[in-house]
Design a protein around this motif. Structure first.
Motif, PDB file in Angstrom:
ATOM      1  N   UNK A  27       0.819  -1.218   0.000  1.00 59.50           N
ATOM      2  CA  UNK A  27       0.000   0.000   0.000  1.00 59.50           C
ATOM      3  C   UNK A  27       0.855   1.272   0.000  1.00 59.50           C
ATOM      4  N   UNK A  28       1.914   1.305   0.792  1.00 59.60           N
ATOM      5  CA  UNK A  28       2.752   2.505   0.849  1.00 59.60           C
ATOM      6  C   UNK A  28       3.579   2.666  -0.422  1.00 59.60           C
ATOM      7  N   UNK A  29       4.261   1.613  -0.829  1.00 61.14           N
ATOM      8  CA  UNK A  29       5.124   1.706  -2.019  1.00 61.14           C
ATOM      9  C   UNK A  29       4.308   1.993  -3.275  1.00 61.14           C
ATOM     10  N   UNK A  30       3.237   1.245  -3.473  1.00 63.52           N
ATOM     11  CA  UNK A  30       2.391   1.457  -4.652  1.00 63.52           C
ATOM     12  C   UNK A  30       1.709   2.818  -4.556  1.00 63.52           C
ATOM     13  N   UNK A  31       1.303   3.191  -3.360  1.00 67.92           N
ATOM     14  CA  UNK A  31       0.647   4.485  -3.160  1.00 67.92           C
ATOM     15  C   UNK A  31       1.539   5.648  -3.558  1.00 67.92           C
ATOM     16  N   UNK A  32       2.811   5.587  -3.175  1.00 66.65           N
ATOM     17  CA  UNK A  32       3.749   6.657  -3.540  1.00 66.65           C
ATOM     18  C   UNK A  32       3.915   6.733  -5.057  1.00 66.65           C
ATOM     19  N   UNK A  33       4.051   5.587  -5.707  1.00 71.88           N
ATOM     20  CA  UNK A  33       4.209   5.564  -7.170  1.00 71.88           C
ATOM     21  C   UNK A  33       2.940   6.050  -7.859  1.00 71.88           C
ATOM     22  N   UNK A  34       1.788   5.657  -7.333  1.00 70.87           N
ATOM     23  CA  UNK A  34       0.501   6.068  -7.894  1.00 70.87           C
ATOM     24  C   UNK A  34       0.327   7.581  -7.772  1.00 70.87           C
ATOM     25  N   UNK A  35       0.629   8.111  -6.602  1.00 72.19           N
ATOM     26  CA  UNK A  35       0.509   9.554  -6.382  1.00 72.19           C
ATOM     27  C   UNK A  35       1.434  10.324  -7.325  1.00 72.19           C
ATOM     28  N   UNK A  36       2.651   9.829  -7.501  1.00 74.30           N
ATOM     29  CA  UNK A  36       3.602  10.491  -8.409  1.00 74.30           C
ATOM     30  C   UNK A  36       3.070  10.456  -9.842  1.00 74.30           C
ATOM     31  N   UNK A  37       2.529   9.318 -10.253  1.00 72.59           N
ATOM     32  CA  UNK A  37       2.021   9.181 -11.618  1.00 72.59           C
ATOM     33  C   UNK A  37       0.818  10.086 -11.875  1.00 72.59           C
ATOM     34  N   UNK A  38       0.014  10.296 -10.843  1.00 74.81           N
ATOM     35  CA  UNK A  38      -1.198  11.124 -10.985  1.00 74.81           C
ATOM     36  C   UNK A  38      -0.961  12.582 -10.590  1.00 74.81           C
ATOM     37  N   UNK A  39       0.244  12.890 -10.133  1.00 76.14           N
ATOM     38  CA  UNK A  39       0.604  14.256  -9.736  1.00 76.14           C
ATOM     39  C   UNK A  39      -0.290  14.779  -8.609  1.00 76.14           C
ATOM     40  N   UNK A  40      -0.500  13.934  -7.603  1.00 76.60           N
ATOM     41  CA  UNK A  40      -1.276  14.312  -6.419  1.00 76.60           C
ATOM     42  C   UNK A  40      -0.467  13.946  -5.182  1.00 76.60           C
ATOM     43  N   UNK A  41      -0.820  14.509  -4.025  1.00 79.92           N
ATOM     44  CA  UNK A  41      -0.090  14.165  -2.801  1.00 79.92           C
ATOM     45  C   UNK A  41      -0.308  12.703  -2.389  1.00 79.92           C
ATOM     46  N   UNK A  42       0.704  12.142  -1.737  1.00 86.40           N
ATOM     47  CA  UNK A  42       0.587  10.827  -1.113  1.00 86.40           C
ATOM     48  C   UNK A  42       0.465  11.036   0.386  1.00 86.40           C
ATOM     49  N   UNK A  43      -0.457  10.332   0.993  1.00 87.98           N
ATOM     50  CA  UNK A  43      -0.636  10.400   2.443  1.00 87.98           C
ATOM     51  C   UNK A  43      -0.658   8.971   2.987  1.00 87.98           C
ATOM     52  N   UNK A  44      -0.204   8.829   4.214  1.00 94.52           N
ATOM     53  CA  UNK A  44      -0.168   7.523   4.873  1.00 94.52           C
ATOM     54  C   UNK A  44      -0.807   7.698   6.244  1.00 94.52           C
ATOM     55  N   UNK A  45      -1.920   7.021   6.480  1.00 92.81           N
ATOM     56  CA  UNK A  45      -2.638   7.230   7.743  1.00 92.81           C
ATOM     57  C   UNK A  45      -1.778   6.818   8.939  1.00 92.81           C
ATOM     58  N   UNK A  46      -1.011   5.729   8.825  1.00 94.29           N
ATOM     59  CA  UNK A  46      -0.153   5.322   9.942  1.00 94.29           C
ATOM     60  C   UNK A  46       0.903   6.388  10.233  1.00 94.29           C
ATOM     61  N   UNK A  47       1.520   6.938   9.197  1.00 95.74           N
ATOM     62  CA  UNK A  47       2.536   7.979   9.396  1.00 95.74           C
ATOM     63  C   UNK A  47       1.917   9.221  10.036  1.00 95.74           C
ATOM     64  N   UNK A  48       0.703   9.565   9.619  1.00 92.14           N
ATOM     65  CA  UNK A  48       0.013  10.729  10.203  1.00 92.14           C
ATOM     66  C   UNK A  48      -0.293  10.499  11.683  1.00 92.14           C
ATOM     67  N   UNK A  49      -0.682   9.268  12.032  1.00 94.69           N
ATOM     68  CA  UNK A  49      -0.960   8.935  13.432  1.00 94.69           C
ATOM     69  C   UNK A  49       0.323   9.024  14.250  1.00 94.69           C
ATOM     70  N   UNK A  50       1.406   8.464  13.717  1.00 95.53           N
ATOM     71  CA  UNK A  50       2.687   8.511  14.428  1.00 95.53           C
ATOM     72  C   UNK A  50       3.150   9.947  14.639  1.00 95.53           C
TER      73      UNK A  50
END
Length: 191
Positions: A27-50
């Motif tokens: 989810x994190x690795x694919x999410x970062x690549x997906x966000x980059x490809x779509x030119x939108x921000x990537x967010x991670x709920x676990x990172x935000x909680x931490x």
């Protein structure tokens, strides 16, 4: 030619893509690549909680317990869904909550990264950052969690199969292709 698909630049994300699935599904690795490809921000709920707690997920589980963590997780996901369309990676248990599922489908789109159990085990067996796997038999625990969660993940709006050996970029491409069938989520625009 660098092999990138330039047609991605002609896509507009209309809703937040929420990646759900088991720990180790990518989810994190694919999410970062997906966000980059779509030119939108990537967010991670676990990172935000931490970040908000100034503690790791494992420390939160240890100090406050899983119910407290799940409450905070729901609050963070809700806040992140309120923002501009982005790609949001969630923790493996986030989608188990019926309230979270309803919120995600209403305000975004749930994409299940469906990885087989052997693929997941291969990816998580050497990591000690998974509080739910801190058991005498982590492989059996992973199997148990997998069997409980897969029927719930199957409720996601979109399913994309994750395979061993597929690059992160190829997986992001698969997600984009799946979302093209949802113009309410991903709209093709002419430039």
């Amino acid at each position: 030619m660098d092999g990138r698909d330039t047609s991605v630049q002609a896509l507009k994300l209309r809703k937040t893509v929420v990646l759900v699935g088991m720990m180790g599904a990518g989810k994190t690795a694919v999410g970062k690549a997906l966000a980059a490809a779509l030119h939108v921000p990537f967010r991670d709920s676990d990172a935000e909680i931490e970040l908000a707690a100034n503690m790791t997920i494992a420390e939160i589980f240890s100090r406050d317990g899983e119910p407290f963590f799940r409450q905070k997780e729901s609050q963070v996901i809700s806040r992140l869904l309120d923002g501009a369309p982005s790609v949001l990676s969630t923790g493996g248990g986030a989608y188990m909550s019926a309230a979270n599922r309803a919120m995600i489908t209403e305000r975004g789109v749930a994409v299940w990264l469906d990885a087989a159990l052997p693929v997941l085990w291969n990816r998580v067996k050497h990591k000690n950052t998974r509080p739910l796997l801190r058991t005498p038999d982590p492989r059996a625990t992973l199997r148990e969690i997998y069997e409980q969660r897969v029927p719930v993940y199957a409720l996601a709006d979109v399913t994309v199969t994750s395979e061993q050996g597929k690059s992160v970029e190829a997986m992001a491409g698969r997600v984009i292709e799946s979302l093209k069938a949802r113009p309410d989520v991903l709209q093709e625009v002419t430039e």
